[in-house]
Design a protein around this motif. Sequence first.
Motif, short mmCIF file in Angstrom:
data_model
loop_
_atom_site.label_atom_id
_atom_site.label_comp_id
_atom_site.label_asym_id
_atom_site.label_seq_id
_atom_site.Cartn_x
_atom_site.Cartn_y
_atom_site.Cartn_z
N LEU A 389 0.88 -1.49 -0.04
CA LEU A 389 0.02 0.01 0.05
C LEU A 389 0.80 1.02 0.09
CD1 LEU A 389 -2.87 -0.68 2.43
CD2 LEU A 389 -3.17 -0.13 0.22
N TYR A 390 1.93 1.15 0.77
CA TYR A 390 2.99 2.35 0.83
C TYR A 390 3.37 2.54 -0.62
CZ TYR A 390 7.26 4.67 2.58
OH TYR A 390 8.31 5.58 2.82
N ALA A 391 3.73 1.31 -1.52
CA ALA A 391 4.32 1.83 -2.79
C ALA A 391 2.86 2.34 -3.71
CB ALA A 391 4.70 0.54 -3.31
N THR A 392 1.67 1.59 -3.45
CA THR A 392 0.55 1.94 -4.18
C THR A 392 0.13 3.32 -4.10
OG1 THR A 392 -0.13 -0.24 -4.66
CG2 THR A 392 -1.81 1.60 -4.66
N THR A 393 0.27 3.65 -2.96
CA THR A 393 -0.23 5.28 -2.39
C THR A 393 0.70 6.11 -3.17
OG1 THR A 393 0.77 4.94 -0.36
CG2 THR A 393 -1.69 4.71 -0.49
N GLY A 394 1.92 5.81 -3.20
CA GLY A 394 3.15 6.34 -3.91
C GLY A 394 2.75 6.93 -5.21
N ARG A 395 2.56 5.68 -5.67
CA ARG A 395 2.63 5.51 -7.12
C ARG A 395 1.28 5.88 -7.87
NH1 ARG A 395 7.39 5.44 -9.64
NH2 ARG A 395 8.96 4.16 -8.58
N ALA A 396 0.26 5.80 -6.84
CA ALA A 396 -0.98 6.16 -7.53
C ALA A 396 -1.09 7.79 -7.43
CB ALA A 396 -2.29 5.97 -6.07
N VAL A 397 -0.05 8.57 -7.16
CA VAL A 397 0.28 9.87 -7.36
C VAL A 397 1.49 10.11 -7.89
CG1 VAL A 397 -1.34 10.55 -5.42
CG2 VAL A 397 1.09 10.44 -4.99
N SER A 398 2.05 9.07 -8.54
CA SER A 398 3.41 9.24 -8.95
C SER A 398 3.46 10.15 -10.43
CB SER A 398 4.04 7.84 -9.17
OG SER A 398 3.28 7.03 -10.56
N PHE A 399 2.19 10.46 -10.85
CA PHE A 399 2.20 11.18 -11.94
C PHE A 399 2.29 12.73 -11.58
CE2 PHE A 399 -1.93 10.87 -10.13
CZ PHE A 399 -2.46 12.13 -10.28
N LEU A 400 2.23 12.96 -10.10
CA LEU A 400 2.17 14.48 -9.58
C LEU A 400 3.50 15.06 -10.06
CD1 LEU A 400 0.51 14.28 -6.29
CD2 LEU A 400 -0.29 15.37 -8.50
N ALA A 401 4.97 14.48 -9.59
CA ALA A 401 5.99 15.25 -9.80
C ALA A 401 6.25 15.27 -11.20
CB ALA A 401 7.01 14.51 -8.92
N PRO A 402 6.28 14.16 -12.09
CA PRO A 402 6.56 14.02 -13.50
C PRO A 402 5.60 15.22 -14.17
CG PRO A 402 6.46 12.01 -12.75
CD PRO A 402 6.27 12.95 -11.65
N MET A 403 4.17 15.07 -13.82
CA MET A 403 3.45 15.95 -14.49
C MET A 403 3.53 17.35 -14.21
SD MET A 403 -0.84 15.79 -14.37
CE MET A 403 -0.80 16.39 -12.77
N ALA A 404 3.76 17.57 -12.89
CA ALA A 404 4.01 19.23 -12.48
C ALA A 404 5.32 19.82 -13.11
CB ALA A 404 4.19 18.98 -11.02
N PHE A 405 6.26 18.74 -13.29
CA PHE A 405 7.65 19.28 -14.00
C PHE A 405 7.43 19.67 -15.24
CE2 PHE A 405 11.52 18.35 -16.42
CZ PHE A 405 12.45 18.98 -15.42
#
Length: 444
Positions: A389-405
């Motif tokens: 879940l730790y990995a999933t919650t991180g990856r569930a929003v892992s688009f944030l930094a690349p997208m924000a960049f």
Amino acid sequence: MSGTTESSVPAAPLVESPERTNTRRVIAWGLWDWGSASFNAVVTTFVFTVYLTTAEGFGGETLVSQWLAWTLSAAGLVIAVLAPVTGQRSDTSGRRKFWLGVNTALVVIATALLFLVAPDAAFLPLGLLLLGAGNIFFEFAGVNYNAMLSQVATPRTIGRVSGFGWGMGYLGGIVLLLIVYFGFISPEVGLFGVTGDDGMDVRVSMLVSAVWFGLFALPVFFAVPEYRGRGAHRERVGFFASYRRLGASITRLWRTNRPLLGFLAASAVFRDGLAGVFTFGGVLAAGTFGFSAGEVIIFAIAANVVAGISTISVGLLDDRLGAKPVIVVALIGLVVAGLAVFVLHDGGQTVFWIFGLALCLFVGPAQSAARSYLARIVPAGEEGEIFGLYATTGRAVSFLAPMAFGVFVAIGGAQYWGILGIVAVLAIGLVLLLFVRPARTPSP
């Protein structure tokens, strides 16, 4: 569940938590992190991604940077969907070490295949595909590796052992980057007659990195026993039924330990920001601040020295003060340093050296403390599932930094604007963490 907090008392004993720290097992466990530097430092941060975005023939810095961001976002989606189930199944099957081995091997294979990516636009899809696949398998391996923390550390030494592991990763990165730089990239003619023609210096470095990870990953499989704790060998369920079980676990946590879920949500955001610092750090050094490929590696070596020392040192404070204060201070430092890089970017390489190293000073402690925080409060017998879940919650929003960049690059019309995207993600994660109530430790 007890009402005690992570920061006030030692956590209750976790599954298979030893009565005393076994130095041999801790070192073997830490060597996996040492080896993993081949993927973290060489592949995703300072060498291969820089090669993709700067080498003539792939399509240009801005375009490739955006494709890189989208590829990592897609990989994150796959991880988000599958990580908790793979972790849950490693708990119930008692094959945690087995799946660590399988996924580590797949990362090694993906890294070795990067040798095939010549500096030509026709090879860009292959490079991005292997990079995305490597990220997926690396995260799956990390779920099982992190779950092993409670098997090699006592409740009172989780912080320092976690810090030791992260620190070993940074120090391993130093040694490997020195080998790659002085062996292949810096000399006009490197070891085995390798030159920079056709990107061969970088491509051979990928083979070296694959061998490095494979060799240093081996000790953990001999020194740390397979998981045999509470929950192992429960009744196995099908793939889709695993999601129903996962839903039931989340519902139970919502009723009994909401601070744990709150931390998973907050850490998802700030950890994505931390990943963004590393993923785009080398790209920014080369594209915005004019570092050559060799200078990027020299900076990377210095960055790993700073990060390794700070992470190992702060691990001691983690055990004494608690993980949350460490994370909060680290995130504040990251936001300040990131803003300084953006505002003062016209100062050139000197600015990046000063504030880029400042970023590295805080990244490692935040990563290590987040892992130790969760290890202290995870319910017994559910380490794999919760770290999944730790990995999933991180990856569930892992688009944030690349997208924000990518979004900020598009808005500002220059690569350095992407710094603001990463800073924004870190700041949001900090705010969310401040609202997380003290976490409960699990009952024995």
